[in-house]
Design an enzyme around this catalytic site. Sequence first.
Site, PDB file in Angstrom:
ATOM      1  N   PHE A 154       0.842  -1.206   0.000  1.00  0.00           N
ATOM      2  CA  PHE A 154       0.000   0.000   0.000  1.00  0.00           C
ATOM      3  C   PHE A 154       0.876   1.253   0.000  1.00  0.00           C
ATOM      4  O   PHE A 154       0.692   2.154  -0.818  1.00  0.00           O
ATOM      5  CB  PHE A 154      -0.929  -0.013   1.220  1.00  0.00           C
ATOM      6  CG  PHE A 154      -1.648   1.297   1.464  1.00  0.00           C
ATOM      7  CD1 PHE A 154      -2.749   1.655   0.712  1.00  0.00           C
ATOM      8  CD2 PHE A 154      -1.207   2.162   2.454  1.00  0.00           C
ATOM      9  CE1 PHE A 154      -3.406   2.854   0.934  1.00  0.00           C
ATOM     10  CE2 PHE A 154      -1.857   3.365   2.687  1.00  0.00           C
ATOM     11  CZ  PHE A 154      -2.962   3.711   1.922  1.00  0.00           C
ATOM     12  N   TYR A 155       1.852   1.302   0.906  1.00  0.00           N
ATOM     13  CA  TYR A 155       2.705   2.482   1.001  1.00  0.00           C
ATOM     14  C   TYR A 155       3.613   2.620  -0.223  1.00  0.00           C
ATOM     15  O   TYR A 155       3.860   3.736  -0.690  1.00  0.00           O
ATOM     16  CB  TYR A 155       3.515   2.466   2.296  1.00  0.00           C
ATOM     17  CG  TYR A 155       2.643   2.726   3.499  1.00  0.00           C
ATOM     18  CD1 TYR A 155       2.017   3.955   3.671  1.00  0.00           C
ATOM     19  CD2 TYR A 155       2.425   1.743   4.455  1.00  0.00           C
ATOM     20  CE1 TYR A 155       1.202   4.202   4.762  1.00  0.00           C
ATOM     21  CE2 TYR A 155       1.616   1.988   5.552  1.00  0.00           C
ATOM     22  CZ  TYR A 155       1.000   3.208   5.696  1.00  0.00           C
ATOM     23  OH  TYR A 155       0.188   3.459   6.777  1.00  0.00           O
ATOM     24  N   GLU A 156       4.100   1.522  -0.762  1.00  0.00           N
ATOM     25  CA  GLU A 156       4.919   1.618  -1.966  1.00  0.00           C
ATOM     26  C   GLU A 156       4.116   2.157  -3.143  1.00  0.00           C
ATOM     27  O   GLU A 156       4.632   2.935  -3.944  1.00  0.00           O
ATOM     28  CB  GLU A 156       5.541   0.263  -2.311  1.00  0.00           C
ATOM     29  CG  GLU A 156       6.699  -0.083  -1.401  1.00  0.00           C
ATOM     30  CD  GLU A 156       7.354  -1.401  -1.734  1.00  0.00           C
ATOM     31  OE1 GLU A 156       6.695  -2.292  -2.342  1.00  0.00           O
ATOM     32  OE2 GLU A 156       8.531  -1.567  -1.367  1.00  0.00           O
ATOM     33  N   GLU A 167       1.987   4.325  -2.895  1.00  0.00           N
ATOM     34  CA  GLU A 167       1.868   5.755  -2.600  1.00  0.00           C
ATOM     35  C   GLU A 167       3.239   6.442  -2.598  1.00  0.00           C
ATOM     36  O   GLU A 167       3.412   7.503  -2.013  1.00  0.00           O
ATOM     37  CB  GLU A 167       1.158   5.959  -1.261  1.00  0.00           C
ATOM     38  CG  GLU A 167      -0.259   5.398  -1.223  1.00  0.00           C
ATOM     39  CD  GLU A 167      -1.198   6.002  -2.252  1.00  0.00           C
ATOM     40  OE1 GLU A 167      -1.040   7.208  -2.572  1.00  0.00           O
ATOM     41  OE2 GLU A 167      -2.070   5.275  -2.763  1.00  0.00           O
TER      42      GLU A 167
END
Length: 170
Positions: free
Chosen positions: A142-144, A146
Amino acid sequence: MAGKDWGNLRVELLGQQHDRAAFESGVEPLDRYFRTQAGQDARKHMAAPFVLVLPDGTVGGYYTLSAMAVNVGEWPEATVRKLPRYPLIPATLLGRLAVDRRHQGRGYGRFLLADALYRALRSEVASFAVIVDAKDEAARRFYERESFLPFPDRPLMLFRPMADIAALFR
């Protein structure tokens, strides 16, 4: 997130008026923290918990922000070359982020992340980056997506430079 009406949503500091007992993200440590620890962390200034308040007044999700510093040697070499030679680099920790399972899949996680990044950017406290410590591989992905970057020796710890965040809100 385009095309959605976000105008009826608001993010505010956690207060006594927010019902934490009914919150259930499906991740026990995040749920337990929100129900039992978040208020105490706020009172003791250990973290600033923010809640997503839905139009009906229920809590749809939450995140926490706090200050931290990271040893200069822990950052990726390409990043370190651009930094001053300080032993500790100031950062903002996005410590927890969760969406109630009844509201997952609606973009609220990205909404909360955008709000957290904007608050970190607006802060008057110096911070080189926003850092997350992903709980698992799904959170890391998820963070990657973003644009967060991993630390070299800690693949679940990721960061996004404040200069990059500032470009998002121009």
